[in-house]
Motif scaffolding. Structure first.
Motif, PDB file in Angstrom:
ATOM      1  N   ASP A   1      58.158 -25.089   6.122  1.00 28.22           N
ATOM      2  CA  ASP A   1      59.075 -25.589   5.099  1.00 28.22           C
ATOM      3  C   ASP A   1      59.950 -26.712   5.672  1.00 28.22           C
ATOM      4  OD1 ASP A   1      60.481 -23.779   6.695  1.00 28.22           O
ATOM      5  OD2 ASP A   1      61.749 -23.071   5.068  1.00 28.22           O
ATOM      6  N   SER A   2      60.266 -26.624   6.950  1.00 30.14           N
ATOM      7  CA  SER A   2      61.086 -27.669   7.564  1.00 30.14           C
ATOM      8  C   SER A   2      60.294 -28.950   7.782  1.00 30.14           C
ATOM      9  CB  SER A   2      61.670 -27.169   8.891  1.00 30.14           C
ATOM     10  OG  SER A   2      62.531 -26.065   8.659  1.00 30.14           O
TER      11      SER A   2
ATOM     12  N   TYR B   1      57.576 -22.894   2.154  1.00 24.95           N
ATOM     13  CA  TYR B   1      58.317 -21.637   2.261  1.00 24.95           C
ATOM     14  C   TYR B   1      57.601 -20.495   1.550  1.00 24.95           C
ATOM     15  CZ  TYR B   1      62.459 -18.567   2.068  1.00 24.95           C
ATOM     16  OH  TYR B   1      63.332 -17.525   2.187  1.00 24.95           O
TER      17      TYR B   1
ATOM     18  N   ASP C   1      66.602 -25.032   3.713  1.00 24.19           N
ATOM     19  CA  ASP C   1      66.423 -26.449   4.042  1.00 24.19           C
ATOM     20  C   ASP C   1      66.956 -27.346   2.924  1.00 24.19           C
ATOM     21  OD1 ASP C   1      64.626 -24.805   5.587  1.00 24.19           O
ATOM     22  OD2 ASP C   1      63.610 -26.618   6.240  1.00 24.19           O
ATOM     23  N   THR C   2      66.543 -27.070   1.695  1.00 21.30           N
ATOM     24  CA  THR C   2      66.972 -27.905   0.567  1.00 21.30           C
ATOM     25  C   THR C   2      68.446 -27.697   0.242  1.00 21.30           C
ATOM     26  OG1 THR C   2      64.748 -27.996  -0.369  1.00 21.30           O
ATOM     27  CG2 THR C   2      66.585 -28.380  -1.886  1.00 21.30           C
TER      28      THR C   2
ATOM     29  N   ASP D   1      59.570 -28.334   0.909  1.00 22.53           N
ATOM     30  CA  ASP D   1      60.271 -27.119   1.313  1.00 22.53           C
ATOM     31  C   ASP D   1      59.756 -25.903   0.552  1.00 22.53           C
ATOM     32  OD1 ASP D   1      62.172 -25.218   2.129  1.00 22.53           O
ATOM     33  OD2 ASP D   1      63.670 -25.942   0.699  1.00 22.53           O
TER      34      ASP D   1
ATOM     35  N   THR E   1      59.725 -30.431   4.344  1.00 23.76           N
ATOM     36  CA  THR E   1      60.876 -31.148   3.795  1.00 23.76           C
ATOM     37  C   THR E   1      60.907 -32.586   4.299  1.00 23.76           C
ATOM     38  OG1 THR E   1      62.164 -29.094   3.657  1.00 23.76           O
ATOM     39  CG2 THR E   1      63.405 -31.151   3.688  1.00 23.76           C
TER      40      THR E   1
ATOM     41  N   MET F   1      66.146 -31.018   9.402  1.00 22.88           N
ATOM     42  CA  MET F   1      65.596 -30.838   8.059  1.00 22.88           C
ATOM     43  C   MET F   1      66.582 -31.202   6.951  1.00 22.88           C
ATOM     44  SD  MET F   1      67.312 -27.972   7.024  1.00 22.88           S
ATOM     45  CE  MET F   1      67.857 -26.340   7.505  1.00 22.88           C
TER      46      MET F   1
END
Length: 358
Positions: free
Chosen positions: A310-311, A26, A65-66, A22, A314, A139
């Protein structure tokens, strides 16, 4: 067949590397919104490559996401079940939206959480959303597979992934992405190779429909929108000779970032690869199948591309960590990662809940 029991270190690597994928993809919104994989790779080379990076705020924060994956993981780690668990997840998703400064949450996640009423009867249900096709449910769902990894828990995995997914993304293309990622996590935890994951997803989709129909929520709307997800996955798996899940896949090499960008766009909705519930796990699976045990190749293919990286990062990095661990990862990528302690602690609790009696 006796299940392989994963180590707690494997769970830790899955959760921590989901955050790494992620933060890396990102790059403080700089790379997530860059549409050129070639440009991202050129900028990475200027930085000195993966070995030279230290992922930590302010330049390398984790994204929404995280934060939302942690909400899922920590909700599951309470050990609650059934309605109490769904209420807990809804509460945590609403709370998580208070930590979104600089993290760029998607509009569907913002809308969905604004409609949740945790604590009220069925307060975790929101209306059907014809536009809820994004990857925001996918995600955040790897932890569901880590919590319910056993084959006999499949009905629970289906229910929790669908219900948690449609707390924000009440559209099959959105919440079936949550099911796919949760299933991949469960299969990975049991030691099943990625080559069989797609075929298992196709086997599970009719069971998922049986659940949606029996739950009785917006059944007609869900039925009308249902076929797309399975159709696109069928075509993808057929193109890679993965429909049976037994023979070796036929993967195109796609050696350059530009070639990968073109291929990923071919699966996308709205011209943004990996943005949707169907193709975020698809990009991740493609990267896992091609990269094998190479972390660098996994990042090149599953994280550093001109889409919603980023998705996809992840999902791909989390699944990769479950199989390959942390030992080969440059320390700068994970030792100072934002929320690393929470990711590690959630992994330990999920492992204890899933495998403590083994």
């Amino acid at each position: 067949m006796e299940e392989t029991v994963p180590s707690v270190e494997a769970y830790e690597a899955a959760m921590v590397l989901s955050g790494v994928g992620d933060a890396l993809g990102y790059r403080g919104a700089r790379w997530e919104y860059c549409t050129s994989g070639a440009q991202i790779h050129a900028e990475l080379a200027e930085l000195g490559g993966l070995e030279a990076i230290t992922l930590e705020p302010p330049e390398w924060p984790v994204s929404d996401d995280t934060i939302l994956h942690l909400a899922t993981a920590e909700g599951l780690a309470t050990g609650l079940e059934d309605e109490l668990l769904l209420q807990e997840l809804a509460h945590r998703y609403v709370t998580a939206m208070g930590d979104m400064e600089g993290r760029k949450p998607g509009p569907t996640s913002i809308l969905g959480t604004s409609q949740l009423r945790p604590g009220e009867p069925k307060g975790y249900c929101i209306p059907f959303n014809p536009s809820g096709t994004g990857c925001g449910a996918a995600m955040r769902s790897l932890a569901i597979g880590l919590r319910y990894p056993h084959a006999w828990e499949l009905p629970t995995l289906i229910r929790v992934s669908i219900e948690s997914g449609r707390m924000t993304h009440h559209h099959p293309t959105g919440y079936l992405g949550a099911l796919a990622v949760a299933l991949f996590g469960a299969l990975g935890a049991r030691g099943e190779p990625p080559e069989c994951w797609g075929a298992e997803l196709m086997r599970v989709l009719p069971l998922a429909w049986d659940y949606v129909e029996s739950a009785g929520v917006a059944v007609a709307d869900n039925a009308a929108a249902w076929p797309f997800f399975g159709d696109v996955w069928h075509r993808y798996l057929e193109s890679r000779k993965l429909l049976e899940g037994h023979s070796p896949p036929q993967m195109p090499s796609l050696p350059t970032p530009a070639e990968r960008d073109v291929a990923y766009l071919g699966w996308a909705l709205d011209g943004w690869a990996g943005r949707s519930g169907h193709d975020a796990p698809m990009v991740a699976l493609e990267a896992l199948l091609t990269a094998g045990g190479s972390w660098e190749d996994l990042c090149a293919r599953g994280v550093l591309h001109g889409g919603d990286n980023d998705s996809t990062g992840t999902i791909a990095a989390g699944c990769w960590g479950l199989r390959w661990g942390l030992t080969s990862i440059p320390p700068g990528l994970h030792c100072r990662l934002e929320h690393r302690g929470r990711l590690r602690d959630a992994a330990h609790r999920l492992h204890a809940l899933a495998w403590g009696r083994h």
